[in-house]
Design a protein around this motif. Structure first.
Motif, short mmCIF file in Angstrom:
data_model
loop_
_atom_site.label_atom_id
_atom_site.label_comp_id
_atom_site.label_asym_id
_atom_site.label_seq_id
_atom_site.Cartn_x
_atom_site.Cartn_y
_atom_site.Cartn_z
N LEU A 157 -98.07 30.23 -74.29
CA LEU A 157 -99.41 29.79 -74.67
C LEU A 157 -99.65 29.99 -76.16
O LEU A 157 -99.15 30.95 -76.77
N THR A 158 -100.45 29.02 -76.73
CA THR A 158 -100.86 29.12 -78.13
C THR A 158 -102.35 28.84 -78.23
O THR A 158 -102.83 27.83 -77.71
N ASP A 159 -103.07 29.73 -78.89
CA ASP A 159 -104.51 29.55 -79.11
C ASP A 159 -104.70 28.57 -80.27
O ASP A 159 -104.31 28.84 -81.40
N LEU A 160 -105.31 27.41 -79.97
CA LEU A 160 -105.56 26.42 -81.01
C LEU A 160 -106.94 26.55 -81.62
O LEU A 160 -107.33 25.75 -82.48
N ALA A 183 -96.56 18.33 -81.51
CA ALA A 183 -96.95 18.69 -82.88
C ALA A 183 -98.39 19.15 -82.99
O ALA A 183 -98.84 19.49 -84.09
N ALA A 184 -99.12 19.15 -81.87
CA ALA A 184 -100.53 19.50 -81.94
C ALA A 184 -100.72 20.96 -82.30
O ALA A 184 -100.16 21.86 -81.66
N THR A 185 -101.51 21.22 -83.34
CA THR A 185 -101.86 22.58 -83.76
C THR A 185 -103.36 22.64 -83.99
O THR A 185 -104.05 21.62 -84.01
N GLY A 186 -103.83 23.85 -84.20
CA GLY A 186 -105.25 24.02 -84.45
C GLY A 186 -105.71 23.33 -85.72
O GLY A 186 -106.88 22.96 -85.85
N THR A 187 -104.81 23.16 -86.66
CA THR A 187 -105.19 22.51 -87.92
C THR A 187 -104.91 21.01 -87.93
O THR A 187 -105.52 20.26 -88.69
N SER A 188 -104.01 20.53 -87.07
CA SER A 188 -103.70 19.10 -87.04
C SER A 188 -104.70 18.31 -86.21
O SER A 188 -104.89 17.11 -86.43
N ILE A 189 -105.32 18.95 -85.24
CA ILE A 189 -106.29 18.25 -84.37
C ILE A 189 -107.57 18.03 -85.15
O ILE A 189 -108.12 18.95 -85.77
N VAL A 190 -108.07 16.81 -85.09
CA VAL A 190 -109.33 16.46 -85.76
C VAL A 190 -110.45 16.54 -84.74
O VAL A 190 -110.41 15.90 -83.69
N VAL A 232 -109.17 24.49 -71.71
CA VAL A 232 -110.21 25.12 -72.52
C VAL A 232 -110.66 26.39 -71.82
O VAL A 232 -110.64 26.48 -70.59
N ASN A 233 -111.06 27.37 -72.63
CA ASN A 233 -111.62 28.61 -72.09
C ASN A 233 -113.14 28.53 -72.09
O ASN A 233 -113.77 28.32 -73.14
N TYR A 234 -113.72 28.70 -70.89
CA TYR A 234 -115.15 28.57 -70.70
C TYR A 234 -115.94 29.77 -71.25
O TYR A 234 -117.09 29.63 -71.67
N HIS A 235 -115.30 30.94 -71.26
CA HIS A 235 -116.02 32.15 -71.64
C HIS A 235 -116.59 32.00 -73.06
O HIS A 235 -115.90 31.57 -73.99
N GLU A 236 -117.88 32.35 -73.20
CA GLU A 236 -118.58 32.11 -74.46
C GLU A 236 -118.01 32.91 -75.63
O GLU A 236 -118.28 32.60 -76.79
N ALA A 237 -117.21 33.94 -75.33
CA ALA A 237 -116.61 34.70 -76.43
C ALA A 237 -115.36 34.01 -76.97
O ALA A 237 -114.82 34.43 -78.00
N TYR A 238 -114.89 32.96 -76.30
CA TYR A 238 -113.66 32.29 -76.71
C TYR A 238 -113.91 30.82 -77.09
O TYR A 238 -113.59 30.40 -78.19
N ASN A 239 -114.42 30.01 -76.14
CA ASN A 239 -114.77 28.61 -76.42
C ASN A 239 -113.62 27.85 -77.08
O ASN A 239 -113.82 27.00 -77.95
N ASN A 240 -112.40 28.13 -76.67
CA ASN A 240 -111.26 27.61 -77.43
C ASN A 240 -110.37 26.70 -76.60
O ASN A 240 -110.47 26.63 -75.36
N LEU A 241 -109.49 25.99 -77.30
CA LEU A 241 -108.48 25.14 -76.70
C LEU A 241 -107.15 25.88 -76.75
O LEU A 241 -106.78 26.45 -77.77
N VAL A 242 -106.42 25.87 -75.63
CA VAL A 242 -105.14 26.58 -75.53
C VAL A 242 -104.05 25.57 -75.17
O VAL A 242 -104.24 24.71 -74.30
N LYS A 243 -102.93 25.71 -75.83
CA LYS A 243 -101.79 24.84 -75.59
C LYS A 243 -100.74 25.58 -74.78
O LYS A 243 -100.48 26.77 -75.00
N MET A 244 -100.11 24.87 -73.80
CA MET A 244 -99.04 25.45 -72.99
C MET A 244 -97.75 24.67 -73.27
O MET A 244 -97.76 23.43 -73.31
N GLU A 245 -96.65 25.39 -73.44
CA GLU A 245 -95.36 24.76 -73.65
C GLU A 245 -94.38 25.26 -72.59
O GLU A 245 -94.12 26.45 -72.48
#
Length: 685
Positions: free
Chosen positions: A226-229, A281-288, A202-215
């Motif tokens: 890297l993929t921004d989820l 298979a995890a994507t930004g739209t598949s994760i609940v 996860v990115n801690y910076h308040e401008a991002y607050n996002n989950l990132v996937k590494m392959e």
């Protein structure tokens, strides 16, 4: 700092896999204090067995200790086990350095070997906030991933390679800010799925607050893509659900679904991300996404989170940066909780501005977690340790010994089979120990052999009473019995109760076994003597001896007195010990008047009166017709018809010469037997 759960060799707990062991052994749910407990393995054929009878239990309060050394602003920490050795890896944000603690084979070691690798040639990322240790089992190589930075400008990911051993000198590769998608990375997690490697942070910076996937594709040594989820926006407000996420803990649950647990610093909320059964298979739209809120308002600027499944229970452990405390949140299931967190405050004063928590490791009966404290540059070692209330603490046999708990409480039994093997299984069972019910029981006692004693055990609420063994007892199921053991004996009484408690209490009867042996019956020639007593008489200063009647006996309190009865006589030996126990035996001494009884030598004027004179020793002579003594030339030197008169060794008042003399005697016994005999006697001087 992220943590995940993986049951691996020697009980290393991380967040990758979950091994659920059921019905591995049978144990009672409830017992009484000091009640014998017998456990039964349902896998006796397993290659190895380990039983912890007083094992660390996560529902108990842990203890904390502070460690320091080469620390300056520690901001991230992780622990791992390589072979039989434990290591901790710590990042210092102030000095931008990387440190290894080598604990050897025991995580309770207070003096680990410390290696400070410094900034590793300036290749370490700045402001490290995440460490993850992973082993490529296929190749046998160890890797430590570190992420750091506060924003896009200085954030980076690095991989530290240790090769085959975590105690080796490592190399480092700094990937920089891959694809510009890193902004204060926290909570790195990496796992292998099928033949490919995947990671998340996860990115801690308040401008991002996002989950990132590494392959990483098929090799963890490759540079990941890297993929921004995303930050999982609220559909109504389109604002990010995650706000300054500080850490991520991952677990693959029994149903095969991955769940990520995330702490958010700004609002103190917990976020649950249901990733599904496939990391690939995890994507930004598949994760609940599920917002779990701030349970009980206990989260205050949470800085790190770790998860463990131990003894069939799921626990989240969270550190609060500003309130300096350590929390446990018990999950009802992978998707939620119903209880508020339990706070252990600063755990014995060891936590101050905590920045990171390690994975939790169970080392058989002890469980450990480590916290990096930025505030005082220390590491907190937090332990749920094996208790000492069991009389036997552990066993490594498939059939464990009977043991007991000495104190009331809740105790955790830990059982592991095939430790370090792919089919390793573990299970815990909790045993409630209740106070011993009110019981009236006879005290231990002492009896003499042959005596009978009354014994009592009574409890108003007991379901039944059973005495064991069934040896010289009047009854085995009643509260009051009579016992007459021949030897020292312990009787055990079992009292079961409706609540499952079983009292097994002993009564010890010490039997004083003494034996008097007066010796075998015997027949003496008239006038002869004999030593009384046999070899089986108990010996020692604790015994006293008494012979009675005390007639015709030289010492009635001696062990072996000499008796010379004139006729048939019965003697009794009474033996008494210092406890008052007595034993009696008898001996019959028969006196036979079938011949004359005379010695074959004597010493006139001897101080021994029995050898100073020569004469007939018989005491049963009714009439002595004559008793004559002759010297070697046939001259008579002594004559008498008195059976008690004896020759003093003189002739006409003068001492007779030494030599051999001849004697003749004739008479009748009281029984009427005729006595006629002659023989020789030697006069000695």
């Amino acid at each position: 700092m992220r943590k995940c759960l993986l049951f691996v060799a020697l009980l290393l707990v991380s967040q990758i896999n979950e091994l659920r062991a059921q019905f591995l052994f049978d144990a009672p749910d409830t017992v009484c204090a000091k009640q014998p407990i017998k456990l039964k393995s349902n896998l006796p054929q397993a290659m190895s067995h380990y039983w912890g009878f007083c094992s660390g239990y996560m529902f108990d309060a842990p203890k904390g200790e502070s460690l320091n050394g080469s620390l300056d602003g520690p901001s991230a920490i992780e622990v791992a086990k390589d072979g039989d050795k434990y290591y901790a890896f710590i990042a210092n944000s102030r000095t931008n350095s990387f440190v290894r603690y080598d604990f050897g084979t025991d995580l309770s070691n207070d003096n680990p070997v410390i290696t400070d690798f410094g900034s590793m040639g300036g290749a370490l990322p700045e402001q490290i906030g995440a460490i993850y240790v992973v082993k490529d089992e296929a190749k046998g190589n160890w890797h430590v991933f570190v992420g750091g930075g506060g924003g896009v400008g200085n954030s980076a990911l690095a991989r530290i390679d240790f090769g085959k051993r975590l105690d080796s000198v490592p190399n480092i590769v700094n990937f920089g800010n891959l694809q510009g998608l890193m902004a204060g990375p926290r909570g790195i997690f990496i796992a292998k799925e099928d033949d490919k490697w995947y990671g998340f942070f996860v990115n801690y910076h308040e401008a991002y607050n996002n989950l990132v996937k590494m392959e990483f594709d098929t090799s963890i040594s490759l540079t990941p893509t890297l993929t921004d989820l995303g930050c999982f926006r609220d559909p109504a407000t389109m604002t990010c659900e995650m706000i300054t996420p500080t850490d991520l803990a991952a677990m693959k649950h029994a149903d095969g679904e991955w769940v990520f647990y995330i702490t958010n610093e700004r609002n103190g909320y917990l976020s649950f991300l249901f990733v599904g059964k496939s990391l690939a298979a995890a994507t930004g739209t598949s994760i609940v996404y599920k917002e779990a809120g701030n349970p009980g308002g206990a989260l205050v600027n949470p800085s790190s989170i770790s998860i463990i499944k131990d003894c069939d229970s799921l626990h989240l452990f969270i550190t609060n940066r500003t309130s300096h405390d350590f929390l446990r949140l018990d999950l009802d299931n992978p998707r939620g909780f119903s209880k508020t967190p339990v706070s252990f405050s600063n755990v014995n004063g060891t936590i101050l501005v905590p920045e990171g928590i390690s994975r939790l490791i169970r080392d058989r009966d002890n469980i450990y977690a480590f916290v990096a404290n930025f505030g005082d540059a220390t590491v907190s070692r937090i332990a749920w340790q094996q208790c000492d209330d069991a009389n036997i603490r552990y066993s490594t046999t498939w059939r464990p010994p009977t043991y007991r708990y000495d104190s009331v409480g809740l105790y955790n039994v830990y059982y592991a089979v095939n430790e370090g093997m792919p089919d390793m299984q573990t299970q815990c069972r909790q045993i409630t120990v209740l106070p011993i019910p009110s019981i009236i029981v006879s005290n231990d006692t002492t009896i003499c052999q042959g005596d009978t004693v009354g014994l009592t055990v009574y409890s108003a609420t007991a379901l039944s009473t059973t005495w064991m063994p069934n040896y010289n007892l009047s009854n085995v199921v009643e509260a009051r019995v009579r016992a007459w053991p021949e030897y020292t004996q312990q009787y055990r009484i079992t009292l079961p109760y409706a609540n499952g408690c079983v009292v097994d209490t002993p009564i010890n009867i010490r039997v004083h076994k003494i034996q008097a042996d007066a010796g075998p019956n015997r027949t003496l020639r008239d006038g002869a003597g004999t030593l009384l007593g046999g070899p089986l008489t108990s010996l020692g200063s604790q015994y006293s001896y008494r012979w009675y009647p005390n007639q015709y006996i030289d010492n009635p309190i001696a062990l072996n007195p000499r008796a010379k009865p004139p006729y048939d006589y019965t003697y009794y030996l009474e033996l008494t010990d210092i406890n008052g126990c007595k034993s009696t035996d008898t001996v019959m001494v028969y006196v036979s008047c079938e011949g004359l009884n005379l010695p074959n030598a004597f010493v006139p004027n001897s101080t021994n009166l029995t050898t100073a004179r020569f004469g007939v020793a018989n005491t049963n002579i009714a009439k002595l017709n004559y008793f004559k003594i002759f010297d070697r030339w046939g001259k008579e030197v002594f004559t008498s018809t008195d059976p008690v008169k004896q020759w003093d060794g003189t002739v006409n008042g003068q001492p007779a010469a030494m030599g051999v003399y001849v004697w003749e005697a004739d008479g009748f016994c009281i029984s009427g037997n005729r006595l006629q005999s002659k023989g020789n006697v030697t006069l000695l001087r």
